[in-house]
Enzyme design. Structure first.
Site, PDB file in Angstrom:
ATOM      1  N   ASP A 115       0.860  -1.185   0.000  1.00 37.68           N
ATOM      2  CA  ASP A 115       0.000   0.000   0.000  1.00 37.68           C
ATOM      3  C   ASP A 115       0.895   1.233   0.000  1.00 37.68           C
ATOM      4  O   ASP A 115       1.568   1.535   0.987  1.00 37.68           O
ATOM      5  CB  ASP A 115      -0.873  -0.020   1.252  1.00 37.68           C
ATOM      6  CG  ASP A 115      -2.194   0.687   1.067  1.00 37.68           C
ATOM      7  OD1 ASP A 115      -2.214   1.705   0.357  1.00 37.68           O
ATOM      8  OD2 ASP A 115      -3.202   0.227   1.617  1.00 37.68           O
TER       9      ASP A 115
ATOM     10  N   ASP B  56      -2.816   4.721  -2.434  1.00 37.64           N
ATOM     11  CA  ASP B  56      -3.809   5.385  -1.604  1.00 37.64           C
ATOM     12  C   ASP B  56      -4.227   6.732  -2.207  1.00 37.64           C
ATOM     13  O   ASP B  56      -3.383   7.482  -2.722  1.00 37.64           O
ATOM     14  CB  ASP B  56      -3.206   5.595  -0.212  1.00 37.64           C
ATOM     15  CG  ASP B  56      -4.194   6.129   0.799  1.00 37.64           C
ATOM     16  OD1 ASP B  56      -5.217   5.468   1.039  1.00 37.64           O
ATOM     17  OD2 ASP B  56      -3.927   7.211   1.371  1.00 37.64           O
TER      18      ASP B  56
ATOM     19  N   GLU C 172      -6.628   3.810  -5.697  1.00 34.04           N
ATOM     20  CA  GLU C 172      -7.839   4.102  -4.921  1.00 34.04           C
ATOM     21  C   GLU C 172      -8.465   5.384  -5.463  1.00 34.04           C
ATOM     22  O   GLU C 172      -7.881   6.469  -5.349  1.00 34.04           O
ATOM     23  CB  GLU C 172      -7.519   4.271  -3.435  1.00 34.04           C
ATOM     24  CG  GLU C 172      -8.794   4.492  -2.620  1.00 34.04           C
ATOM     25  CD  GLU C 172      -8.533   4.928  -1.189  1.00 34.04           C
ATOM     26  OE1 GLU C 172      -9.399   4.684  -0.341  1.00 34.04           O
ATOM     27  OE2 GLU C 172      -7.466   5.524  -0.920  1.00 34.04           O
TER      28      GLU C 172
ATOM     29  N   HIS D  18     -10.967  -2.019   4.193  1.00 35.71           N
ATOM     30  CA  HIS D  18     -10.710  -1.503   5.534  1.00 35.71           C
ATOM     31  C   HIS D  18     -11.424  -0.189   5.827  1.00 35.71           C
ATOM     32  O   HIS D  18     -11.378   0.289   6.965  1.00 35.71           O
ATOM     33  CB  HIS D  18      -9.203  -1.316   5.730  1.00 35.71           C
ATOM     34  CG  HIS D  18      -8.610  -0.306   4.791  1.00 35.71           C
ATOM     35  ND1 HIS D  18      -8.551  -0.493   3.430  1.00 35.71           N
ATOM     36  CD2 HIS D  18      -8.065   0.919   5.016  1.00 35.71           C
ATOM     37  CE1 HIS D  18      -8.001   0.569   2.866  1.00 35.71           C
ATOM     38  NE2 HIS D  18      -7.689   1.436   3.800  1.00 35.71           N
ATOM     39  N   ASP D  19     -12.066   0.393   4.832  1.00 34.69           N
ATOM     40  CA  ASP D  19     -12.785   1.659   5.013  1.00 34.69           C
ATOM     41  C   ASP D  19     -14.297   1.501   4.918  1.00 34.69           C
ATOM     42  O   ASP D  19     -15.016   2.502   5.054  1.00 34.69           O
ATOM     43  CB  ASP D  19     -12.347   2.674   3.941  1.00 34.69           C
ATOM     44  CG  ASP D  19     -10.934   3.162   4.133  1.00 34.69           C
ATOM     45  OD1 ASP D  19     -10.463   3.200   5.292  1.00 34.69           O
ATOM     46  OD2 ASP D  19     -10.280   3.510   3.128  1.00 34.69           O
TER      47      ASP D  19
END
Length: 551
Positions: free
Chosen positions: A115, A217, A284, A345-346
């Site tokens: 990431d 990200d 993302e 994870h969000d």
């Protein structure tokens, strides 16, 4: 270890798939390292813990693991505030632990994605410590600074995703710095070529070690309006929505120059791919389809291999709405390669959004739509969101927005449920977040032994996908099912056609699907049936997912 040597297979066995890259053929599995497996008994997951579970991961039939940030960090945002792009935080282990994980993963045919967080650093990163030391420091322009307005107010009205303004005053220098997340996450200035070169060097560091690519990200936020203009008010804002939604964001999101920055990153990855091992980049990006697909770039300037498609995390569990979104997305992708994700994870967990009865339907949808699926750890066993008591909330997004429902992301980040042992087999002590109350009945060990479990259904689907080229490379076409709660589509190649029928509801349905032939052969059913089924009167049980090969 030779970082360019790997037992990861280069070419698939089936001739129909030989034109595809590994990231097109396979499934990506996201691991939140803090919560996957604790090897040293401190209550927090680590790299050695992940390495100890690689045989389990290989048993899932996935192609790659994606690790949320493992870099040195003060952990203000649990690793998304990076203090060193070329190291491993001691909480997770060491560089030697990472190298061992990478080697062991490759030996099992698993790729590893890291990431990358290039939009912002920690305020403890040496770059920012230098930048804020004085206005004339050489690294000052590595970040976004602005003078106060005449009355001392902030430079503009920009807001943080985590609540509050996106500007914090540095009292020593009298200027504000930009942060679209926490004040501890100052934003890098991507207009500065030295910044881009430094991030490229960080990418090279990991690529030289042998990583197979990056999930990047908030990649659509890299560009910012140079004039720092105020953003317009959102006329559709309503009470209860996150405060960030008060504004529209034409000056902080999806700016034209962002595409140039991403193209530079892609060119670097392509350099490494040209050496013989394909590397990939997943971006993302939370944007409507029409804007999302522009992040594939062009033949002359390619960008993301896969701009993340989050539509299934934002659409209610409604068969007709999901069909409409799938049709639209598939048409807009064009020459790009599609991808799908149901949770991360969000986002709240799949099971908490759709219900346990629909777990197999959701899994089948994710693994049979055209494109690369990304699976969030624990979804394969049906983990659900966990109620976190107020005194144990960890997530800064929740702590800073106490009035916003579901602002905290802790509920979907709880420890992996490995067994019914104390602490779910995750650790030998109380974990950093509370365990789910159901861990003694919902866990890997129990489901591994049960042939009818969700885990073994997941494995059956991945095995089917591996031997059914239509489900990997086949064209997608949706069919009219005749019911609002049923979604039917085909995946077709020259070698054949596979039908997928998903019952989103609790009532049995009889589908009339003329023109497909008289009968088909069941490849997989969530209610465990086999043999031939008539296609002109195809019966679906409540909550059934059915995959059929057409004659």
């Amino acid at each position: 270890m030779d970082p360019h040597a790997s037992s990861v297979p280069v070419e698939p066995a089936h001739p129909a798939l030989r034109g595809l890259k590994w990231w097109q053929r396979g499934i990506i599995y996201q691991i939140y390292p803090r919560s996957f497996m604790d090897a040293n008994g401190d209550g927090v997951g680590d790299l050695r813990g992940i390495t100890s579970r690689l045989d389990y991961l290989a048993s899932l039939g996935i192609a790659a693991i994606w690790l949320s940030p493992i870099f040195p960090s003060p952990m203000a945002d649990f690793g998304y505030d990076v203090a060193d792009y070329t190291g491993v935080d001691p909480l997770f282990g060491s560089l030697a632990d990472f190298d061992a994980l990478l080697e062991a993963a490759h030996a099992r045919g698993l790729h590893v994605l890291l990431d990358l967080v290039p939009n912002h650093t920690s305020d403890q990163h040496p770059w920012f410590l230098e930048a804020r030391s004085s206005r004339d420091n050489p690294k000052r322009d590595w970040y976004v600074w602005a003078d106060p307005k005449e009355n001392g107010r902030r430079p503009n009205n920009w807001l943080s995703f985590f609540g509050g303004p996106a500007w914090t005053l540095d009292e020593a220098s009298g200027q504000y710095y930009l942060h679209q997340f926490l004040p501890q996450q100052p934003e890098l200035n991507w207009r500065n070529p030295e910044v881009r070169a430094a991030i490229a060097d960080a990418m090279r560091f990991w690529l030289d070690r042998g990583v197979d690519g990056f999930r990047v990200d908030v990649i659509w936020l890299l560009g910012k309006d140079e004039a720092l203009r105020d953003e317009p008010i959102n006329p559709d804002f309503r009470p209860g929505m996150p405060p960030h939604h008060q504004l529209l964001h034409p000056y902080t999101q999806d700016l034209p120059e962002t595409h140039r920055y991403i193209a530079e990153m892609r060119a670097l990855l392509d350099e490494y791919s040209a050496r013989g091992r394909e590397r990939t980049m997943v971006g993302e990006i939370y944007l409507p389809f029409e804007r999302l697909v522009t992040y594939y770039g062009s033949a002359e300037a390619p960008e993301c291999h896969m701009p993340f498609n989050f539509i299934l995390t934002q659409t209610g569990w409604d068969a007709r709405k999901i069909r409409a979104q799938a049709d639209r997305y598939d048409a807009l992708v064009g020459e790009g390669w599609p991808n799908w994700v149901l949770g991360n994870h969000d986002q709240p967990r799949v099971l908490s959004r759709f219900g346990r009865e629909q777990a197999r339907v959701a899994t089948t949808l994710l693994l049979t739509l055209r494109g690369t699926p990304t699976v969030y750890y624990g979804d394969e066993i049906g983990m659900a969101d966990v109620d976190i008591p107020p005194e144990r909330v960890q997530d800064p997004a929740g702590l800073r927005q106490p009035g916003v429902k579901a602002a905290s992301r802790d509920p979907e980040r709880t420890p992996m449920q490995w067994s019914d042992a104390d602490f779910a087999g995750f650790s030998t002590r109380e974990p950093w977040l509370p365990l789910a109350e159901d861990y003694r009945t919902v866990n890997v060990a129990l489901q591994d032994r049960d042939p009818n479990s969700l885990l073994n259904y997941f494995r059956a689907l991945t095995r089917l996908r591996a031997v059914t080229p239509e489900l990997v490379a086949g064209a997608y076409h949706s069919l009219e099912a005749g019911f609002d709660d049923v979604f039917v589509y085909t995946r077709s190649l020259e070698v054949g056609t596979v039908l997928v029928a998903l019952n989103f509801g609790g009532a049995a349905r009889t589908l009339h699907l003329p023109g497909l032939g008289a009968a088909g052969s069941v490849l997989l059913s969530s209610v465990r049936r086999e043999g031939e089924v008539p296609l002109e009167a195809l019966e679906l049980a409540p909550h059934e997912a059915l995959v059929v090969r057409l004659r």
